[in-house]
Design a protein around this motif. Structure first.
Motif, PDB file in Angstrom:
ATOM      1  N   GLU A 133       0.847  -1.188   0.000  1.00 23.07           N
ATOM      2  CA  GLU A 133       0.000   0.000   0.000  1.00 23.07           C
ATOM      3  C   GLU A 133       0.882   1.238   0.000  1.00 23.07           C
ATOM      4  O   GLU A 133       1.778   1.377   0.841  1.00 23.07           O
ATOM      5  CB  GLU A 133      -0.913   0.014   1.233  1.00 23.07           C
ATOM      6  N   THR A 134       0.644   2.133  -0.956  1.00 22.42           N
ATOM      7  CA  THR A 134       1.397   3.387  -1.000  1.00 22.42           C
ATOM      8  C   THR A 134       0.741   4.416  -0.096  1.00 22.42           C
ATOM      9  O   THR A 134      -0.432   4.312   0.260  1.00 22.42           O
ATOM     10  CB  THR A 134       1.473   3.943  -2.429  1.00 22.42           C
ATOM     11  N   GLY A 135       1.523   5.412   0.267  1.00 22.17           N
ATOM     12  CA  GLY A 135       0.994   6.471   1.116  1.00 22.17           C
ATOM     13  C   GLY A 135       1.981   7.613   1.190  1.00 22.17           C
ATOM     14  O   GLY A 135       2.948   7.689   0.416  1.00 22.17           O
ATOM     15  N   SER A 136       1.745   8.495   2.112  1.00 23.62           N
ATOM     16  CA  SER A 136       2.661   9.608   2.342  1.00 23.62           C
ATOM     17  C   SER A 136       2.722   9.884   3.834  1.00 23.62           C
ATOM     18  O   SER A 136       1.740   9.695   4.559  1.00 23.62           O
ATOM     19  CB  SER A 136       2.214  10.861   1.584  1.00 23.62           C
ATOM     20  N   GLY A 137       3.881  10.278   4.289  1.00 27.07           N
ATOM     21  CA  GLY A 137       4.085  10.614   5.684  1.00 27.07           C
ATOM     22  C   GLY A 137       4.719  11.979   5.790  1.00 27.07           C
ATOM     23  O   GLY A 137       4.945  12.661   4.776  1.00 27.07           O
ATOM     24  N   PRO A 138       5.046  12.402   6.998  1.00 27.91           N
ATOM     25  CA  PRO A 138       5.627  13.738   7.175  1.00 27.91           C
ATOM     26  C   PRO A 138       6.976  13.903   6.509  1.00 27.91           C
ATOM     27  O   PRO A 138       7.389  15.035   6.216  1.00 27.91           O
ATOM     28  CB  PRO A 138       5.738  13.873   8.700  1.00 27.91           C
ATOM     29  N   ASP A 139       7.666  12.774   6.227  1.00 30.12           N
ATOM     30  CA  ASP A 139       9.009  12.867   5.650  1.00 30.12           C
ATOM     31  C   ASP A 139       9.066  12.547   4.166  1.00 30.12           C
ATOM     32  O   ASP A 139      10.116  12.717   3.540  1.00 30.12           O
ATOM     33  CB  ASP A 139       9.961  11.933   6.397  1.00 30.12           C
ATOM     34  N   GLY A 140       7.948  12.032   3.588  1.00 28.55           N
ATOM     35  CA  GLY A 140       7.974  11.716   2.173  1.00 28.55           C
ATOM     36  C   GLY A 140       7.031  10.590   1.815  1.00 28.55           C
ATOM     37  O   GLY A 140       6.224  10.123   2.633  1.00 28.55           O
ATOM     38  N   ALA A 141       7.150  10.132   0.562  1.00 29.22           N
ATOM     39  CA  ALA A 141       6.298   9.061   0.050  1.00 29.22           C
ATOM     40  C   ALA A 141       6.684   7.731   0.694  1.00 29.22           C
ATOM     41  O   ALA A 141       7.855   7.469   0.976  1.00 29.22           O
ATOM     42  CB  ALA A 141       6.432   8.971  -1.469  1.00 29.22           C
ATOM     43  N   THR A 142       5.673   6.869   0.898  1.00 32.04           N
ATOM     44  CA  THR A 142       5.902   5.604   1.583  1.00 32.04           C
ATOM     45  C   THR A 142       5.329   4.425   0.797  1.00 32.04           C
ATOM     46  O   THR A 142       4.397   4.567   0.016  1.00 32.04           O
ATOM     47  CB  THR A 142       5.262   5.598   2.982  1.00 32.04           C
ATOM     48  N   LEU A 143       5.904   3.262   1.055  1.00 29.86           N
ATOM     49  CA  LEU A 143       5.349   1.999   0.602  1.00 29.86           C
ATOM     50  C   LEU A 143       5.340   1.066   1.805  1.00 29.86           C
ATOM     51  O   LEU A 143       6.399   0.780   2.382  1.00 29.86           O
ATOM     52  CB  LEU A 143       6.194   1.384  -0.523  1.00 29.86           C
ATOM     53  N   THR A 144       4.157   0.599   2.185  1.00 29.78           N
ATOM     54  CA  THR A 144       4.021  -0.314   3.317  1.00 29.78           C
ATOM     55  C   THR A 144       3.771  -1.716   2.800  1.00 29.78           C
ATOM     56  O   THR A 144       2.818  -1.959   2.050  1.00 29.78           O
ATOM     57  CB  THR A 144       2.868   0.123   4.235  1.00 29.78           C
ATOM     58  N   LEU A 145       4.640  -2.641   3.190  1.00 29.82           N
ATOM     59  CA  LEU A 145       4.557  -4.038   2.780  1.00 29.82           C
ATOM     60  C   LEU A 145       4.238  -4.896   4.004  1.00 29.82           C
ATOM     61  O   LEU A 145       4.821  -4.692   5.077  1.00 29.82           O
ATOM     62  CB  LEU A 145       5.874  -4.504   2.170  1.00 29.82           C
ATOM     63  N   THR A 146       3.330  -5.858   3.841  1.00 32.28           N
ATOM     64  CA  THR A 146       2.997  -6.764   4.942  1.00 32.28           C
ATOM     65  C   THR A 146       3.010  -8.196   4.438  1.00 32.28           C
ATOM     66  O   THR A 146       2.694  -8.481   3.280  1.00 32.28           O
ATOM     67  CB  THR A 146       1.617  -6.443   5.545  1.00 32.28           C
ATOM     68  N   TYR A 147       3.379  -9.094   5.361  1.00 33.17           N
ATOM     69  CA  TYR A 147       3.436 -10.518   5.024  1.00 33.17           C
ATOM     70  C   TYR A 147       3.143 -11.343   6.268  1.00 33.17           C
ATOM     71  O   TYR A 147       3.655 -11.043   7.355  1.00 33.17           O
ATOM     72  CB  TYR A 147       4.795 -10.894   4.450  1.00 33.17           C
ATOM     73  N   HIS A 148       2.316 -12.368   6.105  1.00 33.97           N
ATOM     74  CA  HIS A 148       2.023 -13.317   7.183  1.00 33.97           C
ATOM     75  C   HIS A 148       2.804 -14.599   6.916  1.00 33.97           C
ATOM     76  O   HIS A 148       2.572 -15.295   5.924  1.00 33.97           O
ATOM     77  CB  HIS A 148       0.533 -13.624   7.260  1.00 33.97           C
ATOM     78  N   SER A 149       3.769 -14.876   7.791  1.00 30.14           N
ATOM     79  CA  SER A 149       4.585 -16.077   7.688  1.00 30.14           C
ATOM     80  C   SER A 149       4.016 -17.116   8.647  1.00 30.14           C
ATOM     81  O   SER A 149       4.021 -16.932   9.861  1.00 30.14           O
ATOM     82  CB  SER A 149       6.041 -15.751   8.054  1.00 30.14           C
ATOM     83  N   ARG A 150       3.523 -18.203   8.083  1.00 28.78           N
ATOM     84  CA  ARG A 150       2.834 -19.213   8.885  1.00 28.78           C
ATOM     85  C   ARG A 150       3.806 -20.019   9.739  1.00 28.78           C
ATOM     86  O   ARG A 150       4.974 -20.208   9.366  1.00 28.78           O
ATOM     87  CB  ARG A 150       2.052 -20.165   7.980  1.00 28.78           C
ATOM     88  N   ALA A 151       3.323 -20.509  10.857  1.00 28.23           N
ATOM     89  CA  ALA A 151       4.117 -21.389  11.714  1.00 28.23           C
ATOM     90  C   ALA A 151       4.583 -22.596  10.900  1.00 28.23           C
ATOM     91  O   ALA A 151       3.805 -23.189  10.149  1.00 28.23           O
ATOM     92  CB  ALA A 151       3.299 -21.847  12.916  1.00 28.23           C
ATOM     93  N   GLY A 152       5.854 -22.921  11.008  1.00 26.19           N
ATOM     94  CA  GLY A 152       6.420 -24.033  10.267  1.00 26.19           C
ATOM     95  C   GLY A 152       7.001 -23.649   8.925  1.00 26.19           C
ATOM     96  O   GLY A 152       7.681 -24.472   8.291  1.00 26.19           O
ATOM     97  N   GLU A 153       6.749 -22.436   8.455  1.00 23.02           N
ATOM     98  CA  GLU A 153       7.296 -22.007   7.173  1.00 23.02           C
ATOM     99  C   GLU A 153       8.823 -22.029   7.233  1.00 23.02           C
ATOM    100  O   GLU A 153       9.429 -21.404   8.117  1.00 23.02           O
ATOM    101  CB  GLU A 153       6.789 -20.599   6.843  1.00 23.02           C
TER     102      GLU A 153
END
Length: 355
Positions: free
Chosen positions: A126-146
């Motif tokens: 998800e792209t966005g913007s913060g007080p310091d500049g443009a942002t890209l937020t990445l998320t990942y769910h790593s399953r137990a046992g992976e």
């Protein structure tokens, strides 16, 4: 004004679509990041004449990151690394009375999260913007046992291209079970990359009085040796190539960062372009790697072949094999706690334009 845009980057062999996110700051710097592996594919910064140039090794198409030569070499160009950056001896560790076996994907060792580490998964973005500049937020769910790791792990990585010419990478994670965790980014830098030259003339300063001695499989022996009077002493600036021949195989070691005087871990100056890089981190170590395993079989942008020493890495991290080294700072994340760390790569220029 800072901006964030998105475009198609291709399809994986599984058929999953992948995107490329381009962050631009108010001064025109541009960072392109794919949600495949959270991979930094290019980073354009100015030289002393103000001309933008790419300073990281990477490719223009997703297919290059999926090609058989790339997967065989597996250099991790620009990728997010996890669950555990660097090596774990024999892929084994004990935690809370239980033994765990991970993939042995680097000789006898476990390297960079295993065969299907965070560098080879598609992250939600998800792209966005913060007080310091443009942002890209990445998320990942790593399953137990992976890849053999315990616990369900939720990871968030936020890239920010700041308006004062820094690429900030902020990592956070929580787990429902105790697990080793050591996240980093594996960018290969070359501050004069567009010229197609190696990095041996770059001048490096490392704020570290000790390094972790390793065996012939690059696993720490446990000794933290003083850098004084060795080719590992970068406390004052030295060209990367000046003493490289004194280090069998080249530099691929963890430096133990000094607690004082501040958070600047490393400084790099490239005298032809005038570009500078300052690495700022809250981590206790940094892996300095000089691209020793690159052999010219991979070709990047503008037809540049990535031969030996085409780029260098400064991977901010905890120490290698920490789960098996009780004297090292702990890398165990436990339920109810949040893993948080931030690294910035700050760019500038030095000197006047050469005539």
């Amino acid at each position: 004004m800072s901006t964030a845009t998105v475009s198609a980057f291709g399809q994986l062999t599984t058929g999953d679509g992948v995107r490329l996110y381009t962050l631009t700051n108010a001064r025109g710097l541009r960072a392109a990041i794919s949600n495949y592996g959270g991979t930094l594919t290019s980073l354009l910064v100015p030289d002393r004449s103000g001309t933008l140039g790419n300073v990281v090794l990477g490719f223009e198409a997703l297919s290059d990151y999926q090609s058989p030569p790339y997967l065989q070499a597996n250099p991790y160009f620009g990728a997010l690394i996890g669950r555990y950056g660097n090596r774990i001896a024999h892929g084994r560790f004990a935690l809370d009375g239980r033994q765990y076996q991970l993939a042995q994907n680097n000789g006898p060792s476990h390297l960079h999260g295993g065969r299907q580490g965070f560098d080879k998964v598609v992250w939600a973005a998800e792209t966005g913007s913060g007080p310091d500049g443009a942002t890209l937020t990445l998320t990942y769910h790593s399953r137990a046992g992976e890849e053999g790791y315990p616990g369900n792990l939720d990871v968030t990585v936020v890239y920010t291209l700041t308006d004062d010419n820094a690429l900030r990478i902020a990592y956070s994670a929580v787990s429902d079970q105790a697990t080793p965790l050591n996240l980093t980014n594996h960018a290969y830098f070359n501050l004069n990359h567009d010229a197609g030259t190696d990095i041996l003339g770059h001048e490096l300063t490392l704020r570290a009085g000790r390094y972790t001695v390793v065996d012939d499989t690059l696993i720490p022996t446990g000794e933290l040796r003083a850098v004084a009077d060795t080719p590992f002493d970068f406390r004052t600036p030295h060209p990367i190539g000046a003493r490289l021949s004194q280090v069998p195989g080249g530099y691929d070691h963890n430096w133990v960062l000094d607690a004082a005087p501040g958070p600047v871990a490393a400084t790099v100056y490239e005298p032809v372009s005038g570009r500078t890089l300052h690495v700022v981190t809250d981590q206790p170590g940094v892996q300095f790697y000089t691209g020793n395993f690159l052999d010219g079989t991979l070709t990047g942008r503008h037809g540049v072949r990535y031969g030996k020493h085409a780029g260098f890495c400064l991977e901010t991290q905890h120490f290698p094999d920490s789960p098996n080294q009780p004297a090292f700072p702990s890398t165990i994340l436990r339920p109810g706690h949040t893993y948080q760390t931030t690294t910035e790569y700050r760019f500038g220029v030095q000197g006047q334009l050469r005539g």
